[in-house]
Structures are given as structure tokens and as C-alpha cells.
Design a protein around this motif. Structure first.
Motif, short mmCIF file in Angstrom:
data_model
loop_
_atom_site.label_atom_id
_atom_site.label_comp_id
_atom_site.label_asym_id
_atom_site.label_seq_id
_atom_site.Cartn_x
_atom_site.Cartn_y
_atom_site.Cartn_z
N UNK A 126 0.81 -1.18 -0.02
CA UNK A 126 0.07 0.15 -0.01
C UNK A 126 0.88 1.29 0.12
N UNK A 127 0.28 2.31 -0.38
CA UNK A 127 0.94 3.58 -0.51
C UNK A 127 0.95 4.21 1.01
N UNK A 128 2.21 5.05 1.32
CA UNK A 128 2.34 5.58 2.62
C UNK A 128 2.14 6.96 2.64
N UNK A 129 2.27 7.71 3.48
CA UNK A 129 2.47 9.23 3.68
C UNK A 129 3.49 9.53 2.59
N UNK A 130 3.37 10.76 1.97
CA UNK A 130 4.43 11.25 1.06
C UNK A 130 5.04 12.41 2.26
N UNK A 131 6.57 12.05 1.80
CA UNK A 131 7.51 13.16 2.82
C UNK A 131 8.11 14.36 2.24
N UNK A 132 8.33 15.18 2.69
CA UNK A 132 9.13 16.51 2.19
C UNK A 132 10.11 16.93 3.08
N UNK A 133 11.44 17.10 2.37
CA UNK A 133 12.34 17.48 2.95
C UNK A 133 13.42 18.55 2.11
N UNK A 134 14.15 19.52 2.76
CA UNK A 134 15.15 20.40 1.88
C UNK A 134 16.27 19.92 2.25
N UNK A 135 16.94 20.02 1.02
CA UNK A 135 18.32 19.86 1.03
C UNK A 135 19.26 20.87 -0.05
N UNK A 136 20.58 20.56 0.36
CA UNK A 136 21.50 21.35 -0.40
C UNK A 136 22.21 20.72 -1.02
N UNK A 137 22.22 20.83 -2.58
CA UNK A 137 23.26 19.99 -3.39
C UNK A 137 23.90 21.10 -4.20
N UNK A 138 25.25 21.23 -4.47
CA UNK A 138 25.97 22.00 -5.20
C UNK A 138 25.70 23.48 -4.88
N UNK A 139 25.56 23.64 -3.64
CA UNK A 139 25.32 25.15 -3.34
C UNK A 139 23.72 25.52 -3.71
N UNK A 178 14.86 -1.22 15.88
CA UNK A 178 14.28 -0.25 15.24
C UNK A 178 14.44 1.11 16.18
N UNK A 179 13.89 0.63 17.26
CA UNK A 179 13.91 1.91 18.23
C UNK A 179 15.20 2.62 18.53
N UNK A 180 16.25 1.92 18.55
CA UNK A 180 17.60 2.63 18.76
C UNK A 180 17.96 3.30 17.53
N UNK A 181 17.77 2.43 16.26
CA UNK A 181 18.09 3.12 15.03
C UNK A 181 17.52 4.43 14.81
N UNK A 182 16.26 4.73 15.44
CA UNK A 182 15.36 5.82 15.06
C UNK A 182 15.92 6.98 15.67
N UNK A 183 16.68 6.53 17.01
CA UNK A 183 17.53 7.65 17.82
C UNK A 183 18.40 8.45 16.69
N UNK A 184 18.85 7.74 15.82
CA UNK A 184 20.11 8.31 14.97
C UNK A 184 19.52 8.10 13.41
N UNK A 191 8.57 9.62 11.42
CA UNK A 191 7.20 9.70 11.17
C UNK A 191 6.71 8.50 10.33
N UNK A 192 7.46 7.77 9.51
CA UNK A 192 6.91 6.64 8.69
C UNK A 192 6.87 5.51 9.69
N UNK A 193 7.88 5.26 10.56
CA UNK A 193 7.83 4.05 11.30
C UNK A 193 6.92 4.24 12.51
#
Length: 193
Positions: A126-139, A178-184, A191-193
Motif C-alpha cells: 500500500x502507499x504510505x505518507x508522502x514526505x518532504x525535506x529540503x536539502x542542499x546540493x552544489x550550493x 528499530x527503536x535505537x536506530x530511530x534515535x539516529x 514519522x513513517x515508522x
């Protein structure tokens, strides 16, 4: 309401103006998005809220502020109910990647999971929530829009970390790990997990 992450801090797209406490309000129409990103990165603000009166136009108007990168990814379960994780840039993440050519987003998600992890026999549940994030590439700042899918597989072969993509580990994690991985990890992944 939508959340677009800059690191672990959200830009919240909303129609409501609220009293500023640990966040700032800006009008979506006139905001300088690069200034907002710098402010989130270099201050103790917890979030920024971008306000627009029409809830149906919030996301559309925001996505015009920066170039968009479309990606697909998977939250993959094996027969032991473990979830497939990758380790990249010193963080635990889920496999995902950019769309290529005219492929569908579902094809992108399956292809990227296989390329990054070596896992085959993937089936979208099934589809899950769509996520959005801002990143910087080549300035330059860009918005990554990731369409996520819950997937399952009976694959039990060797996992393969796609090193040219910066992935150093691929592992099936059970609920305890998973719980310890999510801390990092990233706010979008938590949000997805």
C-alpha cells in the motif's frame, strides 16, 4: 497542514496564525525561503510556520519556491516482520531514490530498494505518507518529495550496500533494534515508522 523538514526542524504549512513561542510565522506568498532555511539551521527556533489562507493551495504554492526532486522509497517487511534499513551519511534511513525517465513512482520505489539493498521479489502492499525535506546540493537548495510504499518480500539472500550511493550497511531490524536506530535517523523516517 503539511510539514517540510530542514534537518529535523519542520517548516509547517498552515492556515492558522498562532502566537509565536519557539517558532516564527511568515506569509507563504512573500517569504524568502532561503532566509527561513538559514534561520532554522542557525538558531534555536524549533520550527517555522508559513501561512496561507487557502488550505488547498498551501503545498502547491510552497513547492514553487524551490526546484523539486521526485523520489520513491520503501518501508520493506520480510517474513519475520523486520524492516529493511540502510545506513548512509552516519544515519539510519529507508531505501529511496530519484525517479528516472518516464517510470512510474511505484517502479522507481521498487528499483531503488533493489539497487540500494540487493533485495529482490518486492511487492507493494500500500502507499504510505508522502514526505518532504529540503536539502542542499552544489550550493542550491531543493525540495525532495518522496512517495513511500509499504512493501513485503520473502527474499532471504545476501544484502548488498550500494557503496557508490554512500550506503555502508543494509540490515533487517527487529522492533527492538528499530527503536535505537530511530534515535539516529531523520524526522521523516521516524514519522513513517
Amino acid at each position: 497542514m503539511f510539514k517540510v523538514f530542514v534537518g529535523d526542524k519542520p517548516i509547517i504549512l498552515t492556515t492558522k496564525v498562532e502566537q509565536e513561542t519557539s517558532f516564527k510565522n511568515y506569509l507563504l506568498e512573500t517569504v524568502n525561503i532561503r532566509k527561513v532555511i538559514k534561520e532554522l539551521n542557525n538558531s534555536n527556533l524549533e520550527s517555522v510556520r508559513l501561512i496561507h489562507k487557502n488550505p488547498d493551495k498551501l503545498l502547491k504554492k510552497f513547492l514553487k519556491k524551490l526546484p523539486n526532486v521526485i523520489a520513491g522509497g520503501g518501508k520493506v517487511f520480510n517474513e519475520n516482520k523486520e524492516i529493511l534499513f540502510i545506513y548512509r551519511n552516519d544515519k539510519w534511513d529507508l531505501p529511496k531514490g530519484k525517479i528516472e525517465g518516464r517510470e512510474t513512482i511505484e517502479t522507481t520505489a521498487i528499483r531503488e530498494v533493489t539497487e540500494e539493498t540487493g533485495v529482490a521479489g518486492l511487492e507493494i502492499v500500500k502507499p504510505l505518507e508522502t514526505t518532504y525535506h529540503i536539502f542542499k546540493r552544489n550550493g542550491r537548495y531543493k525540495i525532495k518529495i518522496t512517495y513511500w510504499f509499504e512493501m513485503k518480500t520473502s527474499f532471504n539472500g545476501n544484502l548488498y550496500a550500494q557503496e557508490e550511493e554512500g550506503i555502508t550497511k543494509v540490515e533487517w531490524l527487529d522492533s527492538g533494534r528499530i527503536q535505537s536506530a530511530l534515535e539516529n535517523s531523520y524526522a521523516n523516517i521516524r514519522a513513517l515508522i
